[in-house]
Design a protein around this motif. Structure first.
Motif, mmCIF file in Angstrom:
data_model
loop_
_atom_site.group_PDB
_atom_site.id
_atom_site.type_symbol
_atom_site.label_atom_id
_atom_site.label_comp_id
_atom_site.label_asym_id
_atom_site.label_seq_id
_atom_site.Cartn_x
_atom_site.Cartn_y
_atom_site.Cartn_z
ATOM 1 N N TYR A 35 0.845 -1.192 0.000
ATOM 2 C CA TYR A 35 0.000 0.000 0.000
ATOM 3 C C TYR A 35 0.883 1.245 0.000
ATOM 4 C CZ TYR A 35 -4.137 -2.730 1.395
ATOM 5 O OH TYR A 35 -5.177 -3.614 1.447
ATOM 6 N N PHE A 91 3.418 0.916 2.869
ATOM 7 C CA PHE A 91 3.164 -0.134 3.846
ATOM 8 C C PHE A 91 3.090 -1.490 3.142
ATOM 9 C CE2 PHE A 91 2.454 2.061 7.733
ATOM 10 C CZ PHE A 91 1.815 3.262 7.446
ATOM 11 N N PHE A 107 -0.012 -5.109 9.402
ATOM 12 C CA PHE A 107 0.838 -4.186 8.663
ATOM 13 C C PHE A 107 2.236 -4.105 9.263
ATOM 14 C CE2 PHE A 107 -1.735 -1.693 5.660
ATOM 15 C CZ PHE A 107 -2.977 -2.238 5.929
ATOM 16 N N GLY A 108 3.203 -3.864 8.400
ATOM 17 C CA GLY A 108 4.522 -3.475 8.850
ATOM 18 C C GLY A 108 4.501 -2.010 9.258
ATOM 19 N N ARG A 112 9.042 5.302 5.035
ATOM 20 C CA ARG A 112 8.753 6.693 4.665
ATOM 21 C C ARG A 112 9.752 7.122 3.597
ATOM 22 N NH1 ARG A 112 5.614 10.530 6.838
ATOM 23 N NH2 ARG A 112 5.141 9.126 8.550
ATOM 24 N N PHE B 34 -13.918 -4.839 8.338
ATOM 25 C CA PHE B 34 -13.044 -4.594 9.469
ATOM 26 C C PHE B 34 -13.008 -3.106 9.779
ATOM 27 C CE2 PHE B 34 -11.216 -8.799 8.895
ATOM 28 C CZ PHE B 34 -11.350 -8.994 7.530
ATOM 29 N N TYR B 36 -10.036 -0.648 11.284
ATOM 30 C CA TYR B 36 -8.643 -0.503 11.692
ATOM 31 C C TYR B 36 -8.486 0.869 12.329
ATOM 32 C CZ TYR B 36 -6.620 -4.605 9.373
ATOM 33 O OH TYR B 36 -6.277 -5.896 9.024
ATOM 34 N N GLN B 38 -5.587 3.877 13.078
ATOM 35 C CA GLN B 38 -4.245 4.334 12.716
ATOM 36 C C GLN B 38 -3.913 5.590 13.504
ATOM 37 O OE1 GLN B 38 -3.482 5.325 8.556
ATOM 38 N NE2 GLN B 38 -1.319 4.822 8.806
ATOM 39 N N ARG B 41 1.448 8.827 12.080
ATOM 40 C CA ARG B 41 2.773 8.335 11.702
ATOM 41 C C ARG B 41 3.029 6.876 12.127
ATOM 42 N NH1 ARG B 41 5.498 12.988 10.101
ATOM 43 N NH2 ARG B 41 7.539 12.014 10.059
ATOM 44 N N LYS B 42 1.932 6.131 12.286
ATOM 45 C CA LYS B 42 2.056 4.715 12.615
ATOM 46 C C LYS B 42 1.319 3.882 11.565
ATOM 47 C CE LYS B 42 3.898 5.130 16.842
ATOM 48 N NZ LYS B 42 5.152 4.478 17.277
ATOM 49 N N GLU B 43 1.498 2.556 11.666
ATOM 50 C CA GLU B 43 0.794 1.686 10.749
ATOM 51 C C GLU B 43 -0.629 1.421 11.225
ATOM 52 O OE1 GLU B 43 3.022 0.808 12.940
ATOM 53 O OE2 GLU B 43 2.739 -1.259 13.640
ATOM 54 N N PRO B 44 -1.551 1.089 10.310
ATOM 55 C CA PRO B 44 -2.907 0.710 10.728
ATOM 56 C C PRO B 44 -2.867 -0.575 11.547
ATOM 57 C CG PRO B 44 -2.819 1.166 8.369
ATOM 58 C CD PRO B 44 -1.410 1.087 8.845
ATOM 59 N N LEU B 46 -5.486 -3.576 13.443
ATOM 60 C CA LEU B 46 -6.835 -4.125 13.467
ATOM 61 C C LEU B 46 -7.514 -3.807 14.790
ATOM 62 C CD1 LEU B 46 -8.988 -5.889 12.072
ATOM 63 C CD2 LEU B 46 -7.924 -7.857 13.196
ATOM 64 N N THR B 100 -9.772 -3.527 0.687
ATOM 65 C CA THR B 100 -9.920 -2.160 0.193
ATOM 66 C C THR B 100 -10.226 -1.248 1.372
ATOM 67 O OG1 THR B 100 -10.773 -2.975 -1.908
ATOM 68 C CG2 THR B 100 -11.134 -0.658 -1.413
ATOM 69 N N PHE B 101 -9.450 -0.179 1.491
ATOM 70 C CA PHE B 101 -9.576 0.726 2.623
ATOM 71 C C PHE B 101 -10.381 1.964 2.256
ATOM 72 C CE2 PHE B 101 -6.645 -0.573 6.061
ATOM 73 C CZ PHE B 101 -6.105 -1.693 5.466
#
Lengths: 116, 111
Positions: A35, A91, A107-108, A112, B34, B36, B38, B41-44, B46, B100-101
């Motif tokens: 992504y 991501f 997700f990882g 950036r 789902f 999620y 976020q 500055r972090k990842e999504p 669950l 799909t987000f």
């Protein structure tokens, strides 16, 4: 489990240079997603793999982008040549389907990328 | 029309308030859904999965309306730590397990 591991965490490069982003999915997960996230466009799916095979790459912006998954534990996303508009957070996520079609994706921490 | 649509917000609410987000999806064949979360500055990450009509986990309740093709997320007794962006995610299993987000809804909980 260490989770999805991406490298590098940060990348600053000059326009025209090649950039390679790396991802190690969670062991046992058979789907992998790349992504891209920007303020303007949110989270966009670039490509995803099922059992190491690319299933849908319609989100890949153009020929400058390519992705590979040579085995179940490694994937790369390459941009060549890079442009400033490629600056974003990239991501990687992996998932597995377990029973009755249920699935969860993890997700990882993202890479950036800044192209100057 | 986007496949998954959310109100971007921001929703500004006081601590202790109840807040609800809606999400609509266009693919009627979608199988699972789902929410999620976020952080900046972090990842999504669950938050909740929704496979049947709904799911409840503590202060969080997710509901699915297949006929109208929308999913909702209700947060009761909001905490400052709930401040984040909430992403609605749809999985169309007939498309090969593709997630799909939505664009996300930003929540800010104020003291």
């Amino acid at each position: 489990d260490a989770g999805v591991i991406q490298s590098p965490r940060h990348e600053v490069t000059e326009m025209g240079q090649e950039v390679t982003l790396r991802c190690k999915p969670i062991s046992g997960h058979n789907s992998l997603f790349w992504y891209r996230q920007t303020m303007m466009r949110g989270l966009e799916l670039l490509i995803y793999f099922n059992n190491n095979v690319p299933i849908d790459d319609s989100g890949m912006p153009e020929d400058r982008f390519s992705a590979k998954m040579p085995n179940a534990s490694f994937s790369t996303l390459k941009i060549q040549p890079s442009e400033p508009r490629d600056s974003a957070v990239y991501f990687c996520a992996s998932s597995v389907v377990f029973g009755q079609g249920r699935t969860e994706a993890f997700f990882g921490q993202g890479t950036r990328l800044t192209v100057v | 029309r986007k496949e998954v649509e959310q109100d971007p917000g921001p929703f500004n609410v006081p601590e202790g308030a109840t807040v609800a987000f809606n999400c609509t999806y266009s693919n009627s064949a979608s199988q699972s859904f789902f929410w999620y979360r976020q952080d900046c500055r972090k990842e999504p990450k669950l938050l909740m999965s929704v496979y049947s009509s709904g799911n409840e986990d503590g202060r969080f309740t997710a509901q699915l309306n297949r006929a109208s093709q929308y999913i909702s997320l209700l947060i009761r007794d909001s905490k400052l730590s709930d401040s984040a962006t909430y992403l609605c995610v749809v999985n169309s299993n007939n498309a090969g397990n593709m997630l799909t987000f939505g664009g996300g809804t930003r929540l800010m909980v104020k003291p």
